[in-house]
Design a protein around this motif. Structure first.
Motif, PDB file in Angstrom:
ATOM      1  N   VAL A 144       0.821  -1.219   0.000  1.00 21.38           N
ATOM      2  CA  VAL A 144       0.000   0.000   0.000  1.00 21.38           C
ATOM      3  C   VAL A 144       0.850   1.262   0.000  1.00 21.38           C
ATOM      4  CG1 VAL A 144      -1.671   1.366   1.331  1.00 21.38           C
ATOM      5  CG2 VAL A 144      -1.983  -1.109   1.091  1.00 21.38           C
ATOM      6  N   LEU A 145       1.772   1.380   0.954  1.00 18.64           N
ATOM      7  CA  LEU A 145       2.557   2.612   1.113  1.00 18.64           C
ATOM      8  C   LEU A 145       4.039   2.272   1.187  1.00 18.64           C
ATOM      9  CD1 LEU A 145       2.543   5.697   1.548  1.00 18.64           C
ATOM     10  CD2 LEU A 145       2.434   5.235   4.013  1.00 18.64           C
ATOM     11  N   PRO A 146       4.831   2.679   0.196  1.00 17.33           N
ATOM     12  CA  PRO A 146       6.279   2.430   0.243  1.00 17.33           C
ATOM     13  C   PRO A 146       6.956   3.219   1.357  1.00 17.33           C
ATOM     14  CG  PRO A 146       5.539   2.913  -2.001  1.00 17.33           C
ATOM     15  CD  PRO A 146       4.405   3.262  -1.088  1.00 17.33           C
ATOM     16  N   THR A 147       8.039   2.668   1.862  1.00 15.47           N
ATOM     17  CA  THR A 147       8.761   3.297   2.965  1.00 15.47           C
ATOM     18  C   THR A 147       9.315   4.659   2.585  1.00 15.47           C
ATOM     19  OG1 THR A 147       9.371   1.101   3.768  1.00 15.47           O
ATOM     20  CG2 THR A 147      10.625   2.950   4.622  1.00 15.47           C
ATOM     21  N   HIS A 148       9.790   4.800   1.362  1.00 15.98           N
ATOM     22  CA  HIS A 148      10.441   6.055   0.980  1.00 15.98           C
ATOM     23  C   HIS A 148       9.469   7.228   0.920  1.00 15.98           C
ATOM     24  CE1 HIS A 148       8.974   4.828  -3.057  1.00 15.98           C
ATOM     25  NE2 HIS A 148       8.965   6.122  -3.303  1.00 15.98           N
ATOM     26  N   LEU A 149       8.162   6.955   0.871  1.00 11.41           N
ATOM     27  CA  LEU A 149       7.167   8.021   0.874  1.00 11.41           C
ATOM     28  C   LEU A 149       6.627   8.318   2.272  1.00 11.41           C
ATOM     29  CD1 LEU A 149       4.998   7.182  -2.284  1.00 11.41           C
ATOM     30  CD2 LEU A 149       6.785   8.919  -2.065  1.00 11.41           C
ATOM     31  N   SER A 150       7.024   7.546   3.257  1.00  9.11           N
ATOM     32  CA  SER A 150       6.404   7.615   4.582  1.00  9.11           C
ATOM     33  C   SER A 150       7.088   8.571   5.541  1.00  9.11           C
ATOM     34  CB  SER A 150       6.389   6.213   5.215  1.00  9.11           C
ATOM     35  OG  SER A 150       5.722   5.288   4.380  1.00  9.11           O
ATOM     36  N   VAL A 151       8.318   8.957   5.250  1.00  9.90           N
ATOM     37  CA  VAL A 151       9.109   9.692   6.236  1.00  9.90           C
ATOM     38  C   VAL A 151       8.748  11.170   6.275  1.00  9.90           C
ATOM     39  CG1 VAL A 151      11.041   8.091   6.063  1.00  9.90           C
ATOM     40  CG2 VAL A 151      10.978  10.103   4.599  1.00  9.90           C
ATOM     41  N   SER A 152       9.145  11.813   7.368  1.00 11.58           N
ATOM     42  CA  SER A 152       8.929  13.248   7.532  1.00 11.58           C
ATOM     43  C   SER A 152       9.975  14.043   6.748  1.00 11.58           C
ATOM     44  CB  SER A 152       9.013  13.628   9.014  1.00 11.58           C
ATOM     45  OG  SER A 152       8.100  12.898   9.784  1.00 11.58           O
TER      46      SER A 152
END
Length: 520
Positions: A457-465
């Motif tokens: 659903v959500l890749p890690t590289h898009l999740s960070v602040s």
């Protein structure tokens, strides 16, 4: 986001999680051992069982306090280091975390105070109820946290809303009874029970080898042996169930764990040892047991387990399909009433997360060529060697603990364990084993989910602040220093009170006290 920022944010959360989970397993298991000991005290009225509950409870309290301290900071990281993740899935992920605080944390925090300060103020039965409720609270806390983590592994009961650009809850029932979450919960808490049992077994063995507080140590050893035997068997059975759910929900993780580069005819072989080569995408050598993996992984003789190359080919198609979802979504945000764009998005929506993988390399996914899509498809496979060996070391330690507890229980029933000095030494040496196995288990579970924070659903590289690398390095350094200090304090206090033994209760009945008397 820069790759270094993503990697540092991942490292920071991994460090805090692994530190925190040094304390959690002992808490989960020790509290039920306290319930058993105090129940025997209430039934028999023998003071030695009251002393056992108080002494082991003192060690439990030290561990609990430091576990809470390390756990609180983890939840703040979702807002500080993973802001977009919190925005994207906060409506779902936040629900079990809120329930953990309301239903579990306050329960265990309230009753742990009554446990320590209620011995002279409550009747035996009422104090036992306090201990039981403390145990329930501790394990409820683990339940809700693992429900949240299970949803990250298998995101069901939720739907993406293109108007708000967020995931929204559709069924709390599905999230709570998620097979992955339930399997993770029972497997994880059982591992905690084993950890506590090994701890009590090892410390009791240390007393027996020195011939001190023998009556106290013998009873503690017996309870730990029986509790640990049942728990160790549960870990294996429930670990098998957890592995089966992984095979159903996360085929990339299963393939990496088994270093299975190509799909084998059913039933697949189990790879005992191998030398995975990520660059060449093969095993340089391997030793296999025919048919075993197929039976374990699929519970059938005819169902295939997909290999890495076949999974990558499938994921490549999903990325191509997901790219169309991303394109349609970006257009739909500009023209939300366009029925044609909405239909185009809904046709490809199931693979939206896979299309977002391309955002790691290009801002406009239309620019992604075949080579870039192939690269993104191989990104969906975690590094095989760490997964392969972490799982095998974890499993090997697990089976060694079954052997240990089997022998401890057998000789306990024969009342000869005190004479088996080799067994007592083994129990002492093996105290760190469950911690090593549990930490490796979390590596398998969390590293094996990459490159996703929410699987598929959500890749890690898009999740960070949106943080600077320097700020993350600074906070990471601070956490390491602070948590290492807490760990040193924990080890110091645990060793101090372990060496003092039950004499730390000041009852006058144990070694080093005056008068020196041993309870019956």
């Amino acid at each position: 986001m820069t790759e270094s920022l993503v990697d540092l944010s991942r490292l920071q959360f991994a460090v805090t999680a692994l530190y925190h989970f040094l304390f959690v397993p002992l808490t989960l298991g020790m509290v039920w051992i306290l319930v058993i000991m105090e129940s025997v005290f209430v039934i028999t009225g023998k003071e030695i069982y009251r002393d056992m509950t108080r002494f082991w409870g003192k060690l439990f309290g030290i561990n609990f306090a430091l576990g809470v301290t390390t756990g609180i900071t983890m939840e703040f990281q979702f807002g500080t280091n993973w802001a977009y993740y919190s925005h994207y899935v906060g409506d779902i992920f936040g629900v079990p975390l809120a329930l953990e605080g309301l239903m579990a944390f306050f329960l265990e925090s309230t009753f742990i105070g009554l446990f320590f300060f209620g011995w002279e103020r409550l009747s035996r039965t009422k104090h036992l109820m306090v201990t039981i409720l403390m145990a329930v609270g501790s394990n409820l806390s683990a339940l809700w946290i693992l429900v949240a983590n299970g949803w990250m592994q298998e995101p069901i009961g939720a739907h993406f809303n293109y108007q708000t650009m967020r995931m929204e809850l559709t069924s709390m029932w599905d999230i709570f009874f998620n097979p992955t979450a339930q399997a993770k919960f029972v497997h994880t808490v059982s591992a905690g029970y084993v950890t506590a049992a090994v701890f009590v077994l090892g410390v009791s063995s240390w007393y027996l080898l020195r011939g001190r507080d023998v009556a106290f140590a013998r009873r503690s050893f017996r309870i730990a042996a029986a509790f640990g035997f049942a728990s160790a068997l549960s870990v294996v059975v429930l670990g098998d169930e957890s592995g089966y759910t992984v095979g159903e929900a996360q085929q990339t993780k299963m393939a990496a764990i088994e270093a299975m580069w190509h799909t084998e005819p059913a039933p697949a072989s189990f790879t005992l040892v191998a030398s995975p080569d990520q660059a060449k995408r093969r095993n340089d050598y391997q030793i296999q047991i025919p048919y075993l993996m197929g039976v374990i992984g699929t519970r059938s003789l005819t169902k295939e387990i997909p290999g890495i190359h076949e999974i990558v080919a499938k994921n490549k198609h999903r990325i191509e399909n997901g790219r169309e979802a991303v394109i349609a979504l970006e257009a739909l945000r500009k023209d939300p009433q366009n029925a044609q764009l909405k239909a185009a998005f809904e046709a490809h929506e199931a693979d939206l997360g896979f299309g977002l993988l391309l955002k790691k390399y290009v801002a406009d996914v239309r620019q992604a060529d075949a080579a870039l899509i192939d690269k993104a498809a191989w990104d969906t496979i975690p590094n095989v060697a760490p997964m392969f060996w972490s799982f095998r070391v974890m499993a090997g330690l697990g089976f060694s603990l079954i052997v240990l507890f089997t022998l401890a229980l057998y000789f306990s029933l024969r009342n000869t364990f005190q004479q088996k000095r080799w067994l007592l030494r083994w129990a002492m040496l093996w105290v760190p084993a469950p911690w090593i196995a549990i930490e490796l288990g979390w590596v398998v579970a969390e590293y094996g989910r990459q490159p996703w924070t929410i699987y598929g659903v959500l890749p890690t590289h898009l999740s960070v602040s949106s943080l600077s690398v320097g700020s993350v390095v600074g906070s990471l350094t601070g956490f390491i220093v602070f948590y290492t200090g807490l760990l040193i304090a924990e080890v110091y206090l645990m060793i101090k009170y372990t060496r003092m033994g039950p004499s730390s209760l000041g009852t006058g009945r144990y070694a080093g006290e005056t008068p020196l008397t041993q309870p019956a």
